[in-house]
Enzyme design. Structure first.
Site, PDB file in Angstrom:
ATOM      1  N   GLN A  13      -6.121  -8.547  -1.730  1.00  0.00           N
ATOM      2  CA  GLN A  13      -6.087  -9.115  -3.064  1.00  0.00           C
ATOM      3  C   GLN A  13      -5.833 -10.617  -2.995  1.00  0.00           C
ATOM      4  O   GLN A  13      -5.015 -11.084  -2.211  1.00  0.00           O
ATOM      5  CB  GLN A  13      -4.995  -8.423  -3.881  1.00  0.00           C
ATOM      6  CG  GLN A  13      -5.293  -8.384  -5.352  1.00  0.00           C
ATOM      7  CD  GLN A  13      -4.423  -7.372  -6.080  1.00  0.00           C
ATOM      8  OE1 GLN A  13      -3.959  -6.414  -5.487  1.00  0.00           O
ATOM      9  NE2 GLN A  13      -4.202  -7.600  -7.355  1.00  0.00           N
ATOM     10  N   LEU A  98      -4.320  -4.518   0.867  1.00  0.00           N
ATOM     11  CA  LEU A  98      -5.355  -3.598   0.394  1.00  0.00           C
ATOM     12  C   LEU A  98      -6.473  -3.434   1.423  1.00  0.00           C
ATOM     13  O   LEU A  98      -7.021  -2.341   1.606  1.00  0.00           O
ATOM     14  CB  LEU A  98      -5.912  -4.133  -0.930  1.00  0.00           C
ATOM     15  CG  LEU A  98      -7.112  -3.463  -1.602  1.00  0.00           C
ATOM     16  CD1 LEU A  98      -8.451  -3.927  -1.093  1.00  0.00           C
ATOM     17  CD2 LEU A  98      -7.018  -1.950  -1.613  1.00  0.00           C
ATOM     18  N   HIS A 207       4.808  -5.997  -1.533  1.00  0.00           N
ATOM     19  CA  HIS A 207       5.479  -5.969  -0.222  1.00  0.00           C
ATOM     20  C   HIS A 207       6.965  -6.340  -0.309  1.00  0.00           C
ATOM     21  O   HIS A 207       7.504  -7.010   0.556  1.00  0.00           O
ATOM     22  CB  HIS A 207       4.730  -6.852   0.789  1.00  0.00           C
ATOM     23  CG  HIS A 207       3.281  -6.478   0.883  1.00  0.00           C
ATOM     24  ND1 HIS A 207       2.863  -5.282   1.430  1.00  0.00           N
ATOM     25  CD2 HIS A 207       2.162  -7.111   0.456  1.00  0.00           C
ATOM     26  CE1 HIS A 207       1.541  -5.204   1.338  1.00  0.00           C
ATOM     27  NE2 HIS A 207       1.100  -6.296   0.749  1.00  0.00           N
ATOM     28  N   GLN A 256       3.614   0.542   3.580  1.00  0.00           N
ATOM     29  CA  GLN A 256       3.058  -0.813   3.558  1.00  0.00           C
ATOM     30  C   GLN A 256       3.341  -1.560   2.258  1.00  0.00           C
ATOM     31  O   GLN A 256       3.568  -2.774   2.256  1.00  0.00           O
ATOM     32  CB  GLN A 256       1.537  -0.722   3.797  1.00  0.00           C
ATOM     33  CG  GLN A 256       0.815  -2.036   3.908  1.00  0.00           C
ATOM     34  CD  GLN A 256      -0.527  -1.973   3.208  1.00  0.00           C
ATOM     35  OE1 GLN A 256      -0.600  -1.703   2.020  1.00  0.00           O
ATOM     36  NE2 GLN A 256      -1.580  -2.218   3.956  1.00  0.00           N
TER      37      GLN A 256
END
Length: 306
Positions: A13, A98, A207, A256
């Site tokens: 992204q 992603l 994250h 993740q």
């Protein structure tokens, strides 16, 4: 790019832009077929969204993630059909955030339709978590990790989250957390020697622990969708190590979303493991930019944009 062992990389992204995928669809029927298949799975016209926008909708996490996944797989399918000799040299894959889902699909761990459903669920879950709190990300250019970590600790208040989240390459690290903390970090980082701080067009603090509400939905989706062992190693964002086991990959993909992206370490590990050059598949040049900062002489190429 004349190398014996190549790694394929898929962007995450932030690489999106109105018009992405147009050249692929105008030039190669298999790309058109890929976008049409995606539209049937998703229930909306992805081709029109990617090619015509509006950008505000394309930037939204729930739309952006399936869009980038589809562009990456469309590029990979064209490569396999038109340039099989290039694909034969690919012996490892990786993707940024992603993009790791695209890398798993390319490596044979996911069917395209299943991967699309998975990233759609991921995007929706992350969008929902982002909507719950004012948060975001910013790239800090020209500051070392240890110094940036100390600065995050200094400006962060007790009830806030702020941490280095995307360890991209030397001198380019993205921080993630509450917007109030990022707003304080911007002038402090420049004063401490950073060249600049650039806000990123993402919905929230990816994250970090602020994405924890998305984990349960993502774990459920990962449990429902078939994953297979991959035919080539996929280097994980979480531990920068190669994995081929479906069970390991499933666990790492669920972790993740709340853990930092170890991108620089992943690239260095791939090179240490014998990868001689890299191909960025999909849209943009972000990953090739990081490669030049990590290992300037490594051969790189891209496929997906004209």
């Amino acid at each position: 790019m004349d190398v014996n062992s190549a790694g394929i990389l898929f962007p995450g992204q932030g690489a999106q832009g109105v018009g992405m995928g147009r050249w692929l669809c105008e030039t190669y029927p298999i790309a058109n077929e890929t976008f049409a298949e995606a539209g049937e799975v998703l229930g909306y016209d992805l081709t029109d969204l990617c090619q015509n926008g509006p950008s505000e909708k394309l930037d939204a996490t729930e739309f952006c993630q399936p869009a980038l996944f589809t562009v990456g797989i469309a590029a990979a399918r064209v490569l396999a059909a038109e340039h099989p000799e290039r694909v034969e040299r690919i012996s490892a894959s990786a993707g940024l955030s992603l993009g790791e889902y695209t890398a798993v699909c390319f490596a044979g761990g996911l069917e395209f339709a299943d991967g699309l459903k998975l990233v759609q669920r991921r995007g929706q879950a992350m969008q929902s978590a982002s909507d719950a709190v004012r948060s975001g990300m910013a790239s800090v250019i020209g500051m070392e990790l240890e110094k940036l970590q100390a600065l995050c600790d200094e400006v962060r208040q007790d009830d806030e989250v702020l941490r280095p989240a995307n360890l991209l390459c030397p001198g380019n690290i993205a921080v993630s957390g509450h917007l109030t903390a990022i707003e304080r970090l911007q002038p402090a980082a420049v004063e401490a020697g950073a060249m600049k701080v650039v806000p990123l067009s993402v919905a929230g603090a990816f994250h970090t622990s602020l994405m924890a509400p998305a984990v349960e939905s993502l774990q459920q989706a990962l449990a429902e969708i078939p994953l297979c062992d991959t035919r080539i190693p996929v280097y994980s964002n979480v531990d920068a190590a190669p994995h081929q086991s479906a069970d390991e990959i499933r666990d790492l993909l669920s972790r993740q979303v709340t853990e930092p992206v170890m991108w620089e370490a992943s690239i260095r590990r791939m090179i240490a493991d014998g990868i001689e050059g890299f191909l960025e598949a999909g849209t943009g040049r972000v990953l090739r930019g990081t490669l030049k900062r990590i290992q300037r002489k490594i051969p790189t190429d891209g496929f997906g944009d004209q």
